[in-house]
Design a protein around this motif. Structure first.
Motif, PDB file in Angstrom:
ATOM      1  N   GLU A  78       0.833  -1.203   0.000  1.00 18.77           N
ATOM      2  CA  GLU A  78       0.000   0.000   0.000  1.00 18.77           C
ATOM      3  C   GLU A  78       0.869   1.256   0.000  1.00 18.77           C
ATOM      4  O   GLU A  78       0.570   2.225  -0.696  1.00 18.77           O
ATOM      5  CB  GLU A  78      -0.922  -0.003   1.225  1.00 18.77           C
ATOM      6  N   ARG A  81       2.164   1.834  -3.469  1.00 16.17           N
ATOM      7  CA  ARG A  81       1.119   2.388  -4.337  1.00 16.17           C
ATOM      8  C   ARG A  81       0.957   3.882  -4.105  1.00 16.17           C
ATOM      9  O   ARG A  81       0.825   4.662  -5.061  1.00 16.17           O
ATOM     10  CB  ARG A  81      -0.210   1.680  -4.061  1.00 16.17           C
ATOM     11  N   HIS A  82       0.962   4.288  -2.844  1.00 12.92           N
ATOM     12  CA  HIS A  82       0.818   5.707  -2.531  1.00 12.92           C
ATOM     13  C   HIS A  82       2.002   6.505  -3.081  1.00 12.92           C
ATOM     14  O   HIS A  82       1.831   7.628  -3.585  1.00 12.92           O
ATOM     15  CB  HIS A  82       0.696   5.897  -1.025  1.00 12.92           C
ATOM     16  N   ARG A  83       3.202   5.954  -2.978  1.00 15.14           N
ATOM     17  CA  ARG A  83       4.388   6.657  -3.470  1.00 15.14           C
ATOM     18  C   ARG A  83       4.303   6.877  -4.980  1.00 15.14           C
ATOM     19  O   ARG A  83       4.552   7.987  -5.477  1.00 15.14           O
ATOM     20  CB  ARG A  83       5.649   5.853  -3.138  1.00 15.14           C
ATOM     21  N   LYS A  86       1.730   9.510  -5.917  1.00 11.60           N
ATOM     22  CA  LYS A  86       2.210  10.870  -5.664  1.00 11.60           C
ATOM     23  C   LYS A  86       3.165  11.325  -6.763  1.00 11.60           C
ATOM     24  O   LYS A  86       3.076  12.463  -7.245  1.00 11.60           O
ATOM     25  CB  LYS A  86       2.911  10.938  -4.303  1.00 11.60           C
ATOM     26  N   HIS A 160      -4.115   4.935  -5.058  1.00  9.19           N
ATOM     27  CA  HIS A 160      -4.303   5.606  -3.763  1.00  9.19           C
ATOM     28  C   HIS A 160      -5.722   6.168  -3.700  1.00  9.19           C
ATOM     29  O   HIS A 160      -5.983   7.273  -4.158  1.00  9.19           O
ATOM     30  CB  HIS A 160      -3.282   6.735  -3.598  1.00  9.19           C
ATOM     31  N   VAL A 162      -7.986   8.206  -2.409  1.00 11.74           N
ATOM     32  CA  VAL A 162      -8.114   9.327  -1.479  1.00 11.74           C
ATOM     33  C   VAL A 162      -9.559   9.489  -1.019  1.00 11.74           C
ATOM     34  O   VAL A 162      -9.820   9.858   0.130  1.00 11.74           O
ATOM     35  CB  VAL A 162      -7.606  10.624  -2.148  1.00 11.74           C
ATOM     36  N   GLU A 165     -10.290   7.613   2.104  1.00 11.90           N
ATOM     37  CA  GLU A 165      -9.765   8.228   3.314  1.00 11.90           C
ATOM     38  C   GLU A 165     -10.579   9.450   3.727  1.00 11.90           C
ATOM     39  O   GLU A 165     -10.784   9.685   4.917  1.00 11.90           O
ATOM     40  CB  GLU A 165      -8.305   8.628   3.101  1.00 11.90           C
TER      41      GLU A 165
END
Length: 543
Positions: A78, A81-83, A86, A160, A162, A165
């Motif tokens: 995870e 994936r976020h990196r 971004k 990601h 968002v 979240e």
């Protein structure tokens, strides 16, 4: 006895420990029931309190066990994936938005040359036709750029979420259904019959990822429509997935893509969900529904009056808490022992998946933008668009190279290291040179070892850029005494204390080297008055 590969050993260890811990939880629940039945006669209220406390303990420890499993199996993936999301968001989307504004500004109209009489009329007609063709080409180009931005945003949403979240599970599922409906051009409907979702944050992430895997399977199937319904029933979140074709078994289409089904199954398991394929209800119009049921996790704190039990039962329940605490700590210690290796394998596989997604959905659109730019006619505009697209493509290619260096497979280790060093030199402005005494096609090590050495070299260069203050670095690839040795040397400040090798970046180098059976050493630089030399040595395969 045949030695198992490290990857298989790690997987078997994790599954064995998870099975043992699950069995312990089952035995614990049985013991709790026995404690309740053997307790001295008490009131119905007290018995109810004992049962509630036992259920609470079981639910709480199940939740904590799932969190440990998530940290072990899924957290690193995870984070990766976020990196990537971004990097793509920060580098590519602004360039695409600027491209639209630039094209529109430079293709605003065609000037009138002001010629008299019929000549002016002919020129006007010619200009009108040319202007119309240019406008059409410009509109097609701008539309393709908009489509590329949409494809980028869809990929970022995949990597990601968002909206999960910020808005919660239900709006996020609604958004992902709309996203996949745009992608495949088929109807995907989401209905929610509850105002809010009471699942924990981890459970919501797991359910979202499970739905995501299910939608991927639907896209690859031949079904025309999918309906997803969410409702809360007796403290459970129940998700019903219904295929429009009553004759198509859910077990048939959902298991067609094995990799996606494995992901679906893993995320459902981590959420603590039960999955029912093909309900076959006698009075159900749709007997092939897929039903996912997730019990809501108990609150970590319950009112003390709910635990108003006799002293003997309270002592037994407290003892149960202590036993489970020790079991959880021991289990966490054992799985963390192999955590670095397992994370490396899992992240490597995910990087390959992301690279394939970029290759499939992003790069074709970027190539099409370049082709459409050639139809504009104005060479200045064409050159500007082409230049901007080269910047965007270079950024995407850099992300792909970081994820899964295709050059490593196609050309080999040394050309890949050379490309990596060239990119490092341009980005950091540090002089960097590669030396080698090897032929490109004669490095007798496994593909896994080549990939690990590539990553070690990349991590070493990153550390040089961030921490060393160096102005020059060299990378030496050589064969010596039946071993392959790769040395990265710089003229920076150097490592003053060997304990610095336990820092985050250098620790990653050690773990990667250990995973392929290689040795890694840090020494003072030999080619420069100051600096550091990192060397990784691996035995070549026997011919």
């Amino acid at each position: 006895m045949v030695a198992l590969p490290p990857r298989l050993q790690s997987l078997l260890t994790m599954k064995k420990l998870w099975a043992e811990y699950s069995a312990l939880l089952v035995r614990t629940r049985i013991s709790s029931s026995l404690a309740e039945s053997q307790a001295p006669p008490t009131s119905a209220t007290s018995k109810s309190a004992i049962a509630a406390r036992a259920r609470h303990i079981g639910s709480r420890w199940n939740a904590e066990a799932r969190m440990i499993q998530f940290e072990f199996e899924f957290a690193a993936v995870e984070a990766e994936r976020h990196r990537v999301a971004k990097e793509l968001h920060d580098e590519s989307l602004p360039l695409l938005a600027r491209l639209i504004r630039s094209v529109q500004a430079q293709t605003g109209g065609t000037p009138n040359l002001g010629l008299p009489g019929s000549a002016a009329s002919n020129v006007a007609e010619s200009n009108a036709a040319a202007s119309s063709a240019a406008a059409s080409s410009c509109a097609a180009l701008v539309d393709e750029v908009h489509q590329s931005i949409s494809a980028f945003r869809d990929l970022l949403g995949e990597l990601h979420p968002v909206d999960l979240e910020e808005l919660g599970l239900l709006p996020a599922i609604d958004n992902i259904c709309k996203r996949y409906m745009r992608r495949c051009g088929r109807l995907i409907l989401f209905f929610e019959q509850a105002e809010e979702c009471q699942l924990s944050r981890l459970q919501q992430l797991c359910v979202y990822r499970a739905i995501q895997a299910l939608l991927k399977m639907f896209v690859e199937s031949e079904n025309d429509m999918l309906m997803i319904q969410y409702q809360r029933i007796n403290d459970q979140s129940v998700i019903t997935i219904r295929c429009a074709d009553k004759l198509v078994s859910s077990a048939q289409w959902i298991t067609a893509e094995r990799a996606d089904f494995d992901a679906f199954e893993a995320w459902c398991s981590l959420a603590g969900a039960s999955v029912q394929l093909d309900s076959l209800g006698a009075r159900d119009q749709f007997p092939n529904d897929l039903v996912i049921s997730i019990s809501e996790e108990a609150s970590p704190v319950m009112a003390s009056e709910e635990f108003d039990v006799d002293e003997l039962s309270q002592a037994r329940l407290s003892e149960l808490d202590i036993i489970l605490a020790h079991a959880k700590d021991e289990w966490a210690r054992l799985i963390n022992r192999d955590r670095a290796l397992f994370e490396s394998l899992a992240v490597g596989a995910e990087r390959k998946n992301i690279s394939d997604e970029i290759d499939r959905f992003i790069l074709p659109r970027l190539e099409n933008i370049v082709l459409l730019a050639g139809n504009l006619g104005d060479q200045l505009v064409v050159q500007d668009v082409t230049g901007r697209m080269e910047l965007i493509a270079a950024g995407v290619s850099a992300v792909m190279s970081d994820l899964h260096p295709r050059l490593l497979t196609e050309a080999g280790l040394i050309p890949s290291i050379q490309a990596l060093v060239d990119r490092f030199r341009r980005a950091s402005l540090i002089e960097a040179i590669v030396y080698s005494n090897l032929q490109r096609d004669r490095i007798e090590i496994s593909d896994e070892a080549k990939f690990a050495i590539y990553r070690v070299t990349q991590e070493a260069l990153n550390n040089i850029e961030k921490h060393s203050g160096a102005t020059h670095t060299t990378v030496l690839v050589e064969e010596r005494a039946g071993s392959l040795i790769v040395s990265i040397e710089d003229n920076g400040r150097g490592i003053r204390d060997t304990r610095n090798t336990l820092s985050r970046g250098l620790k990653n180098i050690r773990e990667r080297a250990s995973a392929i059976g290689a040795e890694v050493n840090w020494t003072s630089a030999m080619s420069f008055p100051t600096g550091t030399k990192v060397s990784i040595c691996i035995q070549l395969l026997s011919g």
